[in-house]
Every structure is written in C-alpha cells, then in structure tokens.
Design a protein around this motif. Structure first.
Motif, short mmCIF file in Angstrom:
data_model
loop_
_atom_site.label_atom_id
_atom_site.label_comp_id
_atom_site.label_asym_id
_atom_site.label_seq_id
_atom_site.Cartn_x
_atom_site.Cartn_y
_atom_site.Cartn_z
N UNK A 42 3.85 -2.05 -3.83
CA UNK A 42 3.89 -2.63 -2.68
C UNK A 42 4.25 -1.41 -1.69
N UNK A 43 3.16 -0.24 -1.80
CA UNK A 43 3.27 1.06 -1.25
C UNK A 43 1.95 1.76 -1.41
N UNK A 44 1.85 2.59 -0.38
CA UNK A 44 0.60 3.47 -0.47
C UNK A 44 0.84 4.82 -1.14
N UNK A 45 2.09 5.03 -1.60
CA UNK A 45 2.45 6.10 -2.16
C UNK A 45 3.46 6.29 -3.30
N UNK B 88 4.01 8.38 7.82
CA UNK B 88 4.53 8.19 9.23
C UNK B 88 3.85 7.06 10.07
N UNK B 89 2.51 7.28 10.13
CA UNK B 89 1.75 6.25 10.59
C UNK B 89 0.28 6.25 10.36
N UNK C 172 -12.47 4.61 6.58
CA UNK C 172 -12.25 5.19 7.89
C UNK C 172 -10.91 5.41 8.49
N UNK C 173 -10.03 5.24 7.72
CA UNK C 173 -8.49 5.32 8.03
C UNK C 173 -7.71 6.53 7.70
N UNK C 174 -7.07 6.96 8.84
CA UNK C 174 -6.53 8.51 8.81
C UNK C 174 -4.96 7.97 8.57
N UNK C 175 -4.33 8.68 7.56
CA UNK C 175 -2.88 8.46 7.41
C UNK C 175 -2.08 9.86 7.78
N UNK C 176 -0.88 9.62 8.41
CA UNK C 176 -0.28 11.01 8.62
C UNK C 176 0.96 10.92 7.77
N UNK C 177 1.26 12.00 7.11
CA UNK C 177 2.37 11.82 6.11
C UNK C 177 3.32 13.02 6.31
N UNK C 178 4.35 13.08 5.84
CA UNK C 178 5.29 14.18 6.28
C UNK C 178 6.25 14.46 5.02
#
Length: 428
Positions: free
Chosen positions: A125-128, A136-137, A413-419
């Motif tokens: 239940x997570x994208x990572x 982050x978003x 088309x989705x952009x994800x921001x990671x940290x």
C-alpha cells in the motif's frame, strides 16, 4: 477463518468445510484469491493460507518446507531483493502469530482506493519500498508520458515536459501549476543549463532564458529531438535521423548559431552525456559512440549492447550505460585510452533511464528505471539494492535536485517529488 466478502459464511463452508479432509485440493491455495480477485463459486482451491510447515527435525526437514529459493534470480548476491524478503513465499508463521511479508507489488485495489484488507494486505500500500527515501508530493496535470524534468539553478520553478505537447511550470513552494506552455509537438527531452531551459520537439529545439524570458527556436533537426546535453560551450542534440547537431551561443547576437553536425549513427540518437572531455551518444542502432569534444571526431564505437542504448551516464572515471537488452554496463578506460566493459549488471526487464545522485553520507546512488513500471535504487559500486519506486506506467524521466530531492515522471503524466532521508537509527 477468512470470510469471502461476496458470499459470507455459507460460501466459506462450501469451499473449505464441505471438502473431505483427504481432498488433495485442500493443499493448494487459490492464486486468484491471493490476488484479491477470485470469482469462482464454488472455488476448488483454498481461500486461506496453508498450515505452518513442520519445524526442522520433526517428520520433515528444512529442505522440504516448500519455500522457493533464489534460483530464479540473476545478478550478484543481494542485489535482487532486500533482506526483508527471505524467500519467494509471502507468508510465514512464528508461534501462534501470523507475520505478513509484503510482496514486491503494489496492490491494485489500494490504487483504486478500495482495498478492504488494510494493513493485512499482502501487497504494498505504497509507491515505494525502502527506508532511505520518502515521497513528498505528486504533481498532476500532464495527460501523457513525462519525458523531461528541469530545475534551473537558483529558480523556485520546476519545469516538466510531456508527450501531451506541453511544458508545465510548477511553484516549488506550493506545488501548484503556475502555467502551461503549448508547444504544438511532443516533448522528446528537456534539460537546463544555468538560466537556460532547452526542450526538444520535432524538427526544432526550444530555448528559454528564465532570467530574461527570451524565447528562441533552434532549427536544423530532422524529426524528433530525443536527447540534449551541454559541453565545451556547445549545445548538442540527438535526433531521429541519427545525427548529433551542435550550436554555440553568440553573446553579441544573444542567439545560438549552428556549429557542427556529427554523423555516424545509422538511426535515432536517444541519449547523450558529457564527461572527461568526451561526448558519449547512445543510439537505437545498439551502439555507443565516443566523440572528442575538441575535434568533434568519433574516436571509438562501443558495440557490446544487443539492443537500444537508452541512457548513458558518467560516474567518476566510469561510463555507465543501460539498454533494452536488460543490462547495465560499466565501462572503464584501458591504458590505451579506449573504453572496455568492466562489469555487467543484469536485470529481468529492459532498462530505460539512468540517473546518479549522492546520499546524505556522500555515497553514490544509481537510480535505474525499468520497463516494468519501477525504478531500482542501487548503491555503487556494489550494485546492492537499497529500494524501489513503483508507478502505474513506466517512468521515463528522472531528475535530481538540491538537498536530496529527486523527481520522477511516469507514463500517466504524473510527476512525483521524493527526498532522500537519513538511514533510520538502529536500536539495541
């Protein structure tokens, strides 16, 4: 006993309790049920997990417990999956408690917002997967695959380009889309260099100065522009017809003027990188060409890949390349100055994009996008896997930013921001 959400206790009775105790079918678990989509009634297989295996030394032994081994995995030991996944089986038992070990697959029902298993679901239940980075978003707006991401130095704007023929401008503080630029053609690639943003579209390279707002169009390419890079005060563009075009900036006219055309590839050039006074180009002709940046002559052709060379990356004294042939190759210079393969990392899927960054300890990390809709994160030079990122469709764009930030753009088309985050502290 697990209850069937559609049929209630009666269906569970018919599927489990009504079967004879010696029915061999009781020893098989329904894989459709495991995936959360069994619709058979009555189902001939179990809708529950098998009883725990006998402990070693009892009537059986450890070698007969039915757990899969690593025979299906290729590559160096430890690179294929985390130590948290001890075997291919997703479930284990310790005493009377059930321990749920997640499979490396995102739950389709969770994606749709309707998984009823919650924390007990055997799928992610997570994208990572991994503890050294966090999401982050996400930025929604593009309608097709994201093919380029740019974050100009000193700017508070993020630029993303897509096959939906637009570039979107995002505010880095609020995450809001500040504007949409219509280009009239699919974005094949996008990079930034100081105040400039360069965008490759069919038959032209668009150049924008984020400080002066000057908008230029560099003509000359034939077909789509798939790759861009800056080196030795030249802008290089890899094109659909196999040529690499170069422009030089003229400060007097404040324009980019044609400087050279590098020929040799027989079909499209899809990746470019500059390092060690060399330009490296990867092509759909399965080769990598090495160009001297001073003379703009090809000094070596590398032909060890057996499919499209999708991405090339310079790291320290090495060149890394990835291909649809499912390999990452590490190249190093010999005494003669020519490059040779020193290591080949094998994956189970075609490889699309390479991106490098440093973690908080200054250790190099390689991000590698695969065409199974995932990104692997590897420690270098060991290629030990430290995590995975998942998406609904393949990730074609990866870009790093300041302070441990990095960005991914996928086929939806989705952009994800990671940290990147510090490794979690261990407790005694």
């Amino acid at each position: 006993m697990d209850l069937d959400a559609q049929g209630g206790n009666s269906r569970v009775f018919h599927r489990l309790g009504a079967q004879p105790a010696n029915d061999a079918r009781q020893q098989k678990v329904c894989h459709h049920w495991r995936a959360g989509r069994c619709s058979r009634y009555p189902c001939p297989y179990l809708h529950r997990e098998l009883p725990p295996p006998p402990p070693a030394g009892s009537n059986g032994n450890a070698s007969k417990r039915g757990f899969s081994n690593d025979s299906g995995f290729s590559g160096p030991s430890g690179t294929r999956r985390s130590g948290n996944f001890s075997n291919a089986s997703s479930w284990g038992r310790v005493g009377n408690n059930t321990i749920l070990r997640k499979t490396e697959k995102v739950c389709n029902y969770w994606v749709q917002g309707k998984c009823s298993f919650g924390d007990k679901c055997r799928f992610l239940h997570s994208w990572s997967l991994g503890e050294s980075f966090s999401l982050l978003t996400q930025l929604d707006g593009h309608q097709k695959v994201v093919t380029g991401i740019a974050l100009p130095s000193g700017s508070d704007k993020l630029y993303t380009g897509s096959n939906d023929e637009t570039v979107r401008v995002w505010d880095c503080h609020s995450g809001q889309c500040m504007g949409v630029i219509q280009l009239g053609g699919e974005v094949g690639c996008m990079i930034n260099e100081d105040p400039w943003i360069f965008v490759g579209v069919p038959n032209v390279v668009k150049a924008w100065n984020t400080q002066t707002n000057i908008d230029l169009s560099l003509t000359g390419p034939a077909g789509q522009v798939y790759a861009l890079v800056v080196g030795n005060d030249l802008l290089f563009a890899g094109t659909q017809d196999g040529a690499i075009l170069a422009w030089k900036f003229n400060a007097v006219t404040f324009n980019f003027e044609p400087a050279a055309s590098l020929t040799g590839h027989t079909v499209a050039v899809v990746s470019l990188v500059v390092g060690a006074n060399r330009l490296y180009s990867g092509s759909m002709d399965h080769s990598i060409r090495v160009w001297n940046l001073e003379t703009l002559q090809c000094v070596q052709t590398l032909t060890e890949h057996s499919s499209v060379v999708m991405s090339v990356l310079c790291w320290d004294r090495f060149l890394l390349s990835c291909s649809l042939d499912q390999t990452i190759k590490v190249w190093a210079a010999t005494e003669s100055g020519n490059l040779e393969v020193t290591y080949t990392h094998k994956e189970e899927h075609g490889l699309l994009t390479l991106c490098g960054m440093l973690d908080f300890e200054g250790k190099p990390v390689l991000l590698c996008s695969c065409n199974d809709n995932s990104v692997r994160l590897f420690d270098l030079p060991s290629f030990s896997e430290r995590g995975k990122i998942y998406a609904k469709q393949e990730i074609r764009a990866i870009q790093t930013g300041p302070g441990g930030l990095f960005f991914t753009g996928d086929g939806t088309g989705q952009v994800r921001v990671w940290k990147c985050v510090d490794e979690p502290a261990t407790t005694a």
